[in-house]
Design a protein around this motif. Sequence first.
Motif, PDB file in Angstrom:
ATOM      1  N   THR A 159       0.813  -1.219   0.000  1.00  0.00           N
ATOM      2  CA  THR A 159       0.000   0.000   0.000  1.00  0.00           C
ATOM      3  C   THR A 159       0.847   1.270   0.000  1.00  0.00           C
ATOM      4  O   THR A 159       0.469   2.268  -0.603  1.00  0.00           O
TER       5      THR A 159
ATOM      6  N   SER B 264     -13.346 -11.584   3.749  1.00  0.00           N
ATOM      7  CA  SER B 264     -12.347 -10.803   4.497  1.00  0.00           C
ATOM      8  C   SER B 264     -11.286 -10.219   3.576  1.00  0.00           C
ATOM      9  O   SER B 264     -10.098 -10.262   3.886  1.00  0.00           O
ATOM     10  N   GLU B 265     -11.686  -9.693   2.416  1.00  0.00           N
ATOM     11  CA  GLU B 265     -10.728  -9.180   1.436  1.00  0.00           C
ATOM     12  C   GLU B 265      -9.936  -7.997   1.980  1.00  0.00           C
ATOM     13  O   GLU B 265      -8.756  -7.838   1.679  1.00  0.00           O
ATOM     14  N   SER B 266     -10.558  -7.164   2.793  1.00  0.00           N
ATOM     15  CA  SER B 266      -9.876  -5.977   3.313  1.00  0.00           C
ATOM     16  C   SER B 266      -8.727  -6.336   4.247  1.00  0.00           C
ATOM     17  O   SER B 266      -7.808  -5.541   4.441  1.00  0.00           O
ATOM     18  N   GLU B 267      -8.763  -7.539   4.846  1.00  0.00           N
ATOM     19  CA  GLU B 267      -7.711  -7.955   5.774  1.00  0.00           C
ATOM     20  C   GLU B 267      -6.542  -8.640   5.071  1.00  0.00           C
ATOM     21  O   GLU B 267      -5.546  -8.968   5.709  1.00  0.00           O
TER      22      GLU B 267
ATOM     23  N   LYS C 280      -2.366  -8.569  -2.203  1.00  0.00           N
ATOM     24  CA  LYS C 280      -3.412  -8.619  -3.224  1.00  0.00           C
ATOM     25  C   LYS C 280      -3.023  -9.521  -4.395  1.00  0.00           C
ATOM     26  O   LYS C 280      -3.895 -10.018  -5.111  1.00  0.00           O
TER      27      LYS C 280
END
Length: 678
Positions: free
Chosen positions: A56, A240-243, A247
């Motif tokens: 990120t 739980s994609e945000s965790e 990616k």
Amino acid sequence: MIELFSYIFKSKRYYRNYYSLTFVLIFAMFSPQFLSAQEVSTLEKMATNAYNLRFTDSIRSLQLQQEALVLAEKEGSKADQVICAAYLAMTYRGKLNLEKFTYYTELSYNTAKSLQNERALAYANWSMGLLFSYIDDKTAALNYLLKGYSIYEKLNDDEHCARLGADISYLFSIGSEDNIKKYAYEALAYSEKTKNPEIILHARLAVGNYLYENISLEDPTSWQNAVAFFKHSLKLIEQSESEIISKSNIGIAHINLAALYMVGPKPIDEAAFLSHLEQATQIGKTYNFRNIYRSSLGLRGQYFLQKGAYRTAEKLFKEGIAYQLSLPYKDNNLLASFYACLKDLAARENDYRAYFQYDQLFSEYNQIKYDENIQKILENTNARFETEKRLLRIDQLEKKNELQKKINFLSYGISAVLLSGLVFMYRSYYYRQRYYQNREHILQQQQINSELKVQLMEKETLEALSEKISLERRLLQSQMDPHFMFNLLGNIQSMILQNDRITAVSYLGKFAKLTRQVLEQSRQERISLEDEINTLKNYIELQQLRLNFSFDYHIDCEEGLDSQLLIPPLLMQPFIENAIEHGLKPLTAIRRGKLNIHLRYDEIKNILICTIVDNGIGLNESRNRKTADTHRSLSIKITNERLALMLEKNPYISLEVTDMISQTGASGCRVTLNIPIL
């Protein structure tokens, strides 16, 4: 830890005196659970959190990791220095920076060796295993990763056991399915204990890889199980994609499921297939994951190519090229792959003008990719030997330091005893000192010998690698004789001018296929006998066209000969070329030429015996005419060099050339070539 301290407090009811309670506390402090929890320091947490930012905010991630390492050095915490250096090494691995990856890995490992901290040793071995995996030394990589894995198991660190277990499963080669399955499923079991979606997905990809590689066409349930497993993985991702930090792993899951649809029963679920590819493509574009983007576009293009939707496939391939050229860097491997697909599409549509244009671009990027790969091999080889040499020197220095410490310790002891008996201790000191000096001298000599061996091994290996690369380049340059190419293209042009276009297109297709086969096989270490025979048939038929069908040929295989035997590529072609060029070509005005090729397998010697016989003018007459012949058989010389290199592995490799006139009285020449089975 809660259960542990609960046990301690309960023990107060039974151990009323001070000494009993102290004993229980000391026992608890040295238990594995206490140690593993106690050693997760604040700086390790800081480095871990900074490492998780690499996708990120990569700049901030590196900055925080550097700050953590500086703090560890200021506080004098060697264990934290090891862990922070290991995380920095893994970060630079993701950035493909081999120099800094090697520097921080060695810093972590060398610092950890002087400690008694098992957690630091686990991190150091993990980082070292990833380094050797990066430079293609799987054996060393497995040794280090297995050491780290065993330490994390002792520390009950489920998260790192899951990560290393998955990495280890990928390193085992084909034929080690039991080990691949063992570590993949162990990683999955450990990951589920952590309840961390990032770790669970990492482990599930390793299990999915095992299931994909073990799909059997004879067992449809194996494919169904693999599909069900990946569907469940994607369902967990949605929850739980945000965790999930990595990616790229999400993109890989979509790619793998789409690939499963491609190899599964027909017709495939087109909507699901395209949906997963679209999601993978978006992930590749968003996060600049080149492999995912290339794989998704390539799979989708190949699918439409197989369906016959050529325009859709062409649009996808060109979209991929345009996107790649818009980036501030060029991925030559990706561009070469797209142009290869466009070449295939043009060939299917018989659009030879487009095929020629795409082939030029493909050759340009493919050559750049080839040069980059050669450079990477040399860099990895150099890094591997430099790392091994430095590790060996460090071990030698540590042994020398240990010996010096022992000498000093004994010297102090001898000095103390001298106070009580000068004469006796003088003799003892003299002989002991002499003994250790001799021993030190021997170790120094061993150290010098070891360094010389390392230097010699490095020199010999680099020379062998350089010789192999040079031979491969010369082999690639020699496979297509310019005389053959120009004459053949002239004949095809003549057919076109005579309006015999069907035959001309047929032979032009053969010529394109032969060119592709020669280029592809020149880069492979082994091919099947069937592929070699197909290439030879294509080559001989084109030679027949070039020489106006002035000779016949026959390829005879011994009954029961396995067409899937693996042999070195393009060993027979130079001798067939010589037979046609120097033996059969001069016969055009005398008699019709004949070329016979006989293949036989010797199981005892593990060789393929190839006999090439022609009824040409013979060796002596050919040598007499060579004064006016400008054709130079460079490929024969290179083939002899290749056979000489193979003799180390199989002593039965040989080449024999016989003049038929001197042996049987008949005209012609016979070549007997013993080819190793790989």
